[in-house]
Design an enzyme around this catalytic site. Structure first.
Site, PDB file in Angstrom:
ATOM      1  N   HIS A  21     106.652  36.329 102.947  1.00 30.28           N
ATOM      2  CA  HIS A  21     106.075  37.676 102.943  1.00 30.28           C
ATOM      3  C   HIS A  21     107.239  38.645 103.123  1.00 30.28           C
ATOM      4  O   HIS A  21     107.865  38.679 104.179  1.00 30.28           O
ATOM      5  CB  HIS A  21     105.057  37.780 104.088  1.00 30.28           C
ATOM      6  CG  HIS A  21     104.154  38.962 103.994  1.00 30.28           C
ATOM      7  ND1 HIS A  21     103.269  39.140 102.945  1.00 30.28           N
ATOM      8  CD2 HIS A  21     103.978  40.034 104.812  1.00 30.28           C
ATOM      9  CE1 HIS A  21     102.589  40.268 103.127  1.00 30.28           C
ATOM     10  NE2 HIS A  21     103.011  40.826 104.248  1.00 30.28           N
ATOM     11  N   LYS A 166      98.151  46.546  98.583  1.00 31.27           N
ATOM     12  CA  LYS A 166      99.300  47.317  99.079  1.00 31.27           C
ATOM     13  C   LYS A 166     100.553  46.536  98.715  1.00 31.27           C
ATOM     14  O   LYS A 166     100.580  45.309  98.854  1.00 31.27           O
ATOM     15  CB  LYS A 166      99.131  47.481 100.588  1.00 31.27           C
ATOM     16  CG  LYS A 166     100.341  47.925 101.370  1.00 31.27           C
ATOM     17  CD  LYS A 166      99.902  48.440 102.747  1.00 31.27           C
ATOM     18  CE  LYS A 166     100.815  47.971 103.861  1.00 31.27           C
ATOM     19  NZ  LYS A 166     100.473  48.568 105.165  1.00 31.27           N
ATOM     20  N   LYS A 168     104.660  46.003  99.261  1.00 29.59           N
ATOM     21  CA  LYS A 168     105.757  46.253 100.192  1.00 29.59           C
ATOM     22  C   LYS A 168     107.027  46.471  99.374  1.00 29.59           C
ATOM     23  O   LYS A 168     107.471  45.549  98.670  1.00 29.59           O
ATOM     24  CB  LYS A 168     105.937  45.045 101.102  1.00 29.59           C
ATOM     25  CG  LYS A 168     104.812  44.895 102.105  1.00 29.59           C
ATOM     26  CD  LYS A 168     104.957  45.958 103.164  1.00 29.59           C
ATOM     27  CE  LYS A 168     104.055  45.728 104.348  1.00 29.59           C
ATOM     28  NZ  LYS A 168     104.210  46.806 105.334  1.00 29.59           N
ATOM     29  N   ASP A 197     104.006  50.575 100.711  1.00 25.52           N
ATOM     30  CA  ASP A 197     104.515  50.792 102.066  1.00 25.52           C
ATOM     31  C   ASP A 197     106.022  50.578 102.043  1.00 25.52           C
ATOM     32  O   ASP A 197     106.498  49.497 101.699  1.00 25.52           O
ATOM     33  CB  ASP A 197     103.856  49.802 103.047  1.00 25.52           C
ATOM     34  CG  ASP A 197     104.205  50.101 104.502  1.00 25.52           C
ATOM     35  OD1 ASP A 197     104.988  51.038 104.749  1.00 25.52           O
ATOM     36  OD2 ASP A 197     103.680  49.389 105.388  1.00 25.52           O
ATOM     37  N   GLU A 223     102.921  54.949 102.032  1.00 18.75           N
ATOM     38  CA  GLU A 223     102.984  54.701 103.482  1.00 18.75           C
ATOM     39  C   GLU A 223     104.422  54.746 103.996  1.00 18.75           C
ATOM     40  O   GLU A 223     105.304  54.072 103.461  1.00 18.75           O
ATOM     41  CB  GLU A 223     102.356  53.326 103.765  1.00 18.75           C
ATOM     42  CG  GLU A 223     102.295  52.951 105.233  1.00 18.75           C
ATOM     43  CD  GLU A 223     101.435  51.716 105.478  1.00 18.75           C
ATOM     44  OE1 GLU A 223     100.609  51.348 104.607  1.00 18.75           O
ATOM     45  OE2 GLU A 223     101.597  51.098 106.538  1.00 18.75           O
ATOM     46  N   ASP A 248     102.607  55.712 109.397  1.00 20.49           N
ATOM     47  CA  ASP A 248     102.413  54.458 110.140  1.00 20.49           C
ATOM     48  C   ASP A 248     103.351  54.428 111.350  1.00 20.49           C
ATOM     49  O   ASP A 248     102.958  54.840 112.447  1.00 20.49           O
ATOM     50  CB  ASP A 248     102.611  53.246 109.216  1.00 20.49           C
ATOM     51  CG  ASP A 248     102.332  51.930 109.924  1.00 20.49           C
ATOM     52  OD1 ASP A 248     101.869  51.961 111.084  1.00 20.49           O
ATOM     53  OD2 ASP A 248     102.575  50.846 109.348  1.00 20.49           O
ATOM     54  N   LYS A 272      96.745  51.233 114.724  1.00 22.38           N
ATOM     55  CA  LYS A 272      97.016  49.825 115.050  1.00 22.38           C
ATOM     56  C   LYS A 272      96.816  49.661 116.549  1.00 22.38           C
ATOM     57  O   LYS A 272      97.402  50.442 117.320  1.00 22.38           O
ATOM     58  CB  LYS A 272      98.443  49.418 114.667  1.00 22.38           C
ATOM     59  CG  LYS A 272      98.681  49.370 113.168  1.00 22.38           C
ATOM     60  CD  LYS A 272     100.071  48.930 112.767  1.00 22.38           C
ATOM     61  CE  LYS A 272     100.176  48.956 111.247  1.00 22.38           C
ATOM     62  NZ  LYS A 272     101.523  48.752 110.724  1.00 22.38           N
ATOM     63  N   GLU A 326      93.481  46.823 106.526  1.00 24.93           N
ATOM     64  CA  GLU A 326      94.360  45.772 106.000  1.00 24.93           C
ATOM     65  C   GLU A 326      94.325  44.561 106.950  1.00 24.93           C
ATOM     66  O   GLU A 326      95.355  43.939 107.201  1.00 24.93           O
ATOM     67  CB  GLU A 326      95.793  46.302 105.863  1.00 24.93           C
ATOM     68  CG  GLU A 326      96.384  46.818 107.166  1.00 24.93           C
ATOM     69  CD  GLU A 326      97.804  47.350 107.049  1.00 24.93           C
ATOM     70  OE1 GLU A 326      98.293  47.575 105.934  1.00 24.93           O
ATOM     71  OE2 GLU A 326      98.427  47.554 108.119  1.00 24.93           O
TER      72      GLU A 326
HETATM   73  C1  MUC Z   1     103.008  47.647 108.142  1.00 23.08           C
HETATM   74  O1  MUC Z   1     103.962  48.352 108.368  1.00 23.08           O
HETATM   75  O2  MUC Z   1     102.085  48.166 107.570  1.00 23.08           O
HETATM   76  C2  MUC Z   1     100.915  45.544 107.450  1.00 23.08           C
HETATM   77  C3  MUC Z   1     100.736  44.741 106.383  1.00 23.08           C
HETATM   78  C4  MUC Z   1     101.896  43.985 106.181  1.00 23.08           C
HETATM   79  O3  MUC Z   1     102.122  43.173 105.304  1.00 23.08           O
HETATM   80  O4  MUC Z   1     102.794  44.348 107.121  1.00 23.08           O
HETATM   81  C5  MUC Z   1     102.181  45.221 108.032  1.00 23.08           C
HETATM   82  C6  MUC Z   1     103.035  46.226 108.631  1.00 23.08           C
HETATM   83 MG    MG Z   2     103.104  50.103 107.407  1.00 26.07          MG
END
Ligand code: MUC
Ligand code: MG
Length: 372
Positions: A21, A166, A168, A197, A223, A248, A272, A326
């Protein structure tokens, strides 16, 4: 007789992920959960979880520091105290321990779980009552490979497990990241919403260039594009673009929320439990955001089933989560330490039923994965 807190045990639990991941701050092949078992004088056990991402690469608490600080500082403040007055116990922890929101979240969760089991009420009921019993859950595409991400997305759409995704990004050069995102959006078309994000990866001028291209590609939410401390920059980006910004790392708790709102931020906040100190504490930020017309999003630090259930009980009490949740991380892990896995279906997840969190441990699995 009023029950009191007798003992607090903390365990580090290492669970492998189903695939690497990749975030801009870390690549995860394994997730470490910090599990709390809080035993009370009436024989009730409360479960809690405090989990972060990538050791110390995401934030200032690591799994080891969460365990160590609970054992050395936070647990001694709770042992012998009456079990039932959560607000008095939160005040006691906050008076004597600065920061350490993830460790506090694990303890707040265990206190709520125990009190719910004691009274025969769910954590959502203790928090005022659930407004929803099913919450939407997106999936995070972060394999690092564009075609693999597209295949994953189609598989989850077909099985109706997830309807939004989402991505990354931020580890690669901007143009490469934008190409990757635009290819996924083009492949999925109008079938799914796509968000990104950055986990603070860009500076403001890079963000202006990158967000313009992402907006053009049809991305629906951006994000945390720039560092958490640059709140003024995030406000400028929110006002510059039509595509909304999701704060975030910049919004840990209600104090940060107030600063952003006061500075003219529009867009959305990722809630969170780990950032704010627990399922009760996070609702202060949720209430503030709803009052100010800021959209809400139920976020995760990739907690396992216990932390995920705790967050779901909090999100279920809120009137509306404009951007869904999420809470997918139990599905990213190869195995689980709970007896009954959480129920994912119809593009979302069911709020667990039963007293407290509605979760019980699989003791064999816990023993197997607990770090010696
Ligand atoms: C984040 O910063 O959002 C949320 C989903 C993921 O894959 O990492 C987190 C952290
Ligand atoms: Mg995030």
């Amino acid at each position: 007789m009023t029950p009191s807190i007798e003992s607090i045990e903390t365990l580090l639990v290492d669970l492998p992920t189903i695939r690497p991941h990749k975030l801009s701050v870390a690549t995860m092949a394994c997730q470490t959960l910090v599990i709390v078992r809080m035993r009370h004088s009436d024989g009730i056990e409360g479960l809690g979880e405090g989990t972060t991402i990538g050791g110390l690469s995401y934030g200032p608490e690591s799994p080891e520091s969460i365990k160590c600080n609970i054992d050395a500082y936070l647990a001694p403040l709770l042992i012998g105290q009456p079990s039932s007055n959560l607000n008095a116990l939160r005040a006691r922890l906050n008076r004597h321990v600065r920061g350490n929101a993830i460790a506090k979240s694990a303890l707040e969760t265990a206190l709520l779980d125990a009190q719910g089991k004691r009274l025969g009420l769910s954590v959502a009921e203790l928090l005022g009552g659930a407004r929803h019993d099913h919450l939407p859950v997106l999936w995070v595409l972060a394999s690092g490979d564009t075609q693999r991400d597209i295949d994953e997305a189609f598989q989850h759409l077909e099985t109706r497990r997830h309807g939004d995704f989402k991505l990354k990004i931020g580890a690669k050069p901007v143009d490469e990241d934008v190409r990757h995102v635009a290819a996924i959006k083009a492949a999925l078309g109008e079938h799914a919403g796509i968000r990104v994000d950055l986990n603070q990866a860009w500076d403001e001028s890079t963000a202006v260039r990158g967000i313009a291209a992402l907006q053009e590609a049809g991305i629906e939410l951006i994000e945390q594009p720039i560092p958490a401390r640059e709140q003024a920059g995030l406000i400028r980006l929110a006002n510059r673009f039509e595509v909304p910004m999701l704060a975030d790392e910049a919004v840990q708790d209600a104090r940060d929320g107030l600063d952003l709102i006061g500075g003219g931020f529009s867009g959305a906040f990722a809630l969170k439990i780990a950032k704010s100190g627990g399922p009760r504490s996070v609702l202060g930020l949720g209430d503030l955001a709803q009052t100010a017309g800021i959209g809400l999003y139920g976020g995760t630090l990739l907690e396992g089933s216990i932390g995920t259930a705790a967050a779901l009980h909090a999100w279920a009490t809120l009137d509306e989560m404009a951007w869904g949740t999420e809470m997918f991380a139990p599905l990213l892990l190869k195995d689980d330490i709970v007896a009954e896995p959480l129920a994912y279906r119809d593009f979302g997840i069911a709020l667990p039923k039963g007293p407290g969190l509605g979760i019980s441990l699989d003791e064999d699995k816990l023993r197997h994965y607990a770090r010696q």
